[in-house]
Scaffold this motif. Sequence first.
Motif, PDB file in Angstrom:
ATOM      1  N   ALA A   1       0.780  -1.182  -0.095  1.00 20.22           N
ATOM      2  CA  ALA A   1       0.027   0.037   0.042  1.00 20.22           C
ATOM      3  C   ALA A   1       0.779   1.256   0.009  1.00 20.22           C
ATOM      4  O   ALA A   1       0.724   2.076  -0.645  1.00 20.22           O
ATOM      5  N   THR A   2       2.004   1.116   0.568  1.00 19.58           N
ATOM      6  CA  THR A   2       2.907   2.403   0.811  1.00 19.58           C
ATOM      7  C   THR A   2       3.514   2.603  -0.591  1.00 19.58           C
ATOM      8  O   THR A   2       3.811   3.645  -1.080  1.00 19.58           O
ATOM      9  N   ILE A   3       4.205   1.452  -1.147  1.00 20.35           N
ATOM     10  CA  ILE A   3       4.632   1.729  -2.553  1.00 20.35           C
ATOM     11  C   ILE A   3       3.680   2.441  -3.448  1.00 20.35           C
ATOM     12  O   ILE A   3       4.056   3.135  -4.118  1.00 20.35           O
ATOM     13  N   LEU A   4       2.594   1.917  -3.527  1.00 23.45           N
ATOM     14  CA  LEU A   4       1.810   2.505  -4.502  1.00 23.45           C
ATOM     15  C   LEU A   4       1.447   3.848  -4.227  1.00 23.45           C
ATOM     16  O   LEU A   4       1.343   4.582  -5.312  1.00 23.45           O
ATOM     17  N   GLY A   5       1.287   4.278  -3.124  1.00 18.18           N
ATOM     18  CA  GLY A   5       1.456   5.852  -2.706  1.00 18.18           C
ATOM     19  C   GLY A   5       2.642   6.458  -3.604  1.00 18.18           C
ATOM     20  O   GLY A   5       2.519   7.759  -3.540  1.00 18.18           O
ATOM     21  N   PHE A   6       3.744   5.965  -3.489  1.00 15.03           N
ATOM     22  CA  PHE A   6       4.910   6.514  -4.007  1.00 15.03           C
ATOM     23  C   PHE A   6       4.700   7.021  -5.740  1.00 15.03           C
ATOM     24  O   PHE A   6       5.615   7.467  -6.393  1.00 15.03           O
ATOM     25  N   THR A   7       3.477   6.314  -6.282  1.00 13.19           N
ATOM     26  CA  THR A   7       3.287   6.945  -7.696  1.00 13.19           C
ATOM     27  C   THR A   7       2.555   8.081  -7.649  1.00 13.19           C
ATOM     28  O   THR A   7       2.499   8.568  -8.993  1.00 13.19           O
ATOM     29  N   THR A   8       2.423   8.784  -6.733  1.00 12.54           N
ATOM     30  CA  THR A   8       1.885  10.262  -6.773  1.00 12.54           C
ATOM     31  C   THR A   8       2.398  11.166  -7.636  1.00 12.54           C
ATOM     32  O   THR A   8       1.745  11.699  -8.344  1.00 12.54           O
ATOM     33  N   PRO A   9       3.709  11.261  -7.487  1.00 14.29           N
ATOM     34  CA  PRO A   9       4.643  12.327  -8.385  1.00 14.29           C
ATOM     35  C   PRO A   9       4.239  11.910  -9.780  1.00 14.29           C
ATOM     36  O   PRO A   9       4.359  12.923 -10.644  1.00 14.29           O
ATOM     37  N   MET A  10       4.062  10.704 -10.328  1.00 11.84           N
ATOM     38  CA  MET A  10       3.817  10.438 -11.594  1.00 11.84           C
ATOM     39  C   MET A  10       2.471  10.789 -12.239  1.00 11.84           C
ATOM     40  O   MET A  10       2.253  11.547 -13.150  1.00 11.84           O
ATOM     41  N   PHE A  11       1.511  10.850 -11.056  1.00 13.74           N
ATOM     42  CA  PHE A  11       0.288  11.429 -11.595  1.00 13.74           C
ATOM     43  C   PHE A  11       0.101  12.816 -11.683  1.00 13.74           C
ATOM     44  O   PHE A  11      -0.743  13.403 -12.141  1.00 13.74           O
ATOM     45  N   ALA A  12       0.823  13.414 -10.725  1.00 14.07           N
ATOM     46  CA  ALA A  12       1.100  14.867 -10.209  1.00 14.07           C
ATOM     47  C   ALA A  12       1.663  15.362 -11.772  1.00 14.07           C
ATOM     48  O   ALA A  12       1.218  16.439 -12.287  1.00 14.07           O
ATOM     49  N   VAL A  13       2.557  14.816 -12.568  1.00 12.25           N
ATOM     50  CA  VAL A  13       3.138  15.073 -13.792  1.00 12.25           C
ATOM     51  C   VAL A  13       1.983  15.190 -14.877  1.00 12.25           C
ATOM     52  O   VAL A  13       1.840  16.138 -15.800  1.00 12.25           O
ATOM     53  N   ILE A  14       1.080  13.974 -14.962  1.00  7.27           N
ATOM     54  CA  ILE A  14       0.148  14.047 -15.786  1.00  7.27           C
ATOM     55  C   ILE A  14      -1.119  15.005 -15.658  1.00  7.27           C
ATOM     56  O   ILE A  14      -1.553  15.721 -16.653  1.00  7.27           O
ATOM     57  N   LEU A  15      -1.294  15.301 -14.502  1.00  9.34           N
ATOM     58  CA  LEU A  15      -2.469  16.274 -14.235  1.00  9.34           C
ATOM     59  C   LEU A  15      -1.713  17.726 -14.443  1.00  9.34           C
ATOM     60  O   LEU A  15      -2.311  18.405 -14.747  1.00  9.34           O
ATOM     61  N   SER A  16      -0.379  17.740 -14.223  1.00  9.29           N
ATOM     62  CA  SER A  16       0.059  19.090 -14.383  1.00  9.29           C
ATOM     63  C   SER A  16       0.033  19.501 -15.948  1.00  9.29           C
ATOM     64  O   SER A  16      -0.152  20.594 -16.385  1.00  9.29           O
TER      65      SER A  16
END
Length: 292
Positions: free
Chosen positions: A93-108
């Motif tokens: 569960a913690t590791i999946l949380g580390f994908t947030t920066p990738m989705f931040a790039v997509i959303l930006s």
Amino acid sequence: MFALGLRFLATVLFSVMLLLVKLTGERGISLPETLFWRQALPAIAIFGWLASRGQLHRLATKRPWIHLRRAVIGGTGMFLTLGVVRVLPLAEATILGFTTPMFAVILSAWMLKEKVGPWRWGAVLMGLMGVLIIAGPDTSNLPPFGLMVGIGAAMTVALVTVQVRDLGRTEEPLTVVFYFSALSAPVLALGLIGNDFDHDVTGWLMLAGIGLSGLLAQITMTTSLRYGSVASVMVVDYIQLAWATFWGWLIFDHLPPTSTWIGAPIIIGASLLIAWREHVRFRTPRPAPSNV
């Protein structure tokens, strides 16, 4: 060093909060009730602290609707973030949380029309590859439902990051934290209808611990950014994986399989690459070159 110390403390507090969330699930305490106390206790604590100091004026805001939007999105993200630890082991569960920066790039790129070059798009693909490795062909380690909840949590947190960045232009961190908790708690209270509140002392202490550790984690994370840059302190966040693995082994007798140990460094490396490129971009005094 003070900023790094605060960030390290935040990782400990956040890992303890997630551990308590998982343990309350084991005791049959519903997720809506857990979420309610997670939000209500910080709101009460902040209001009481400011009232005792005669500083309630610090909660004044000219952007109530923006806070409300942030509360809706943030509340959804918290539901998914806390929910995923009940369906997956703590480490995964913690590791999946580390994908947030990738989705931040997509959303930006999508929402803010930000220019994203090969370096960051490559990091996004790298991170998603790490997720695929962890998922693997054997769904017993990472069931599809848990994977969907974890990815949804990361995407929502990335969206919240964009919202908080906007609020940070005019609001102090304490104000943002207060309105997030205060506006979402009444909505979460609707989930308490029909709940059984017949908890023992340990159950109530766990719920109080979730609220307290969550509040302190938010405060220490936010304060760390006053004394250090994002690029310098966020590296410490990955220590949270060590804590999650430790709690999983100590409390639940679970150690991540080989696929997790292979995929996790790839995801962490991708998020660090994104952080490094962000650091380079904002330190460059001239327009970003075409290969950013």
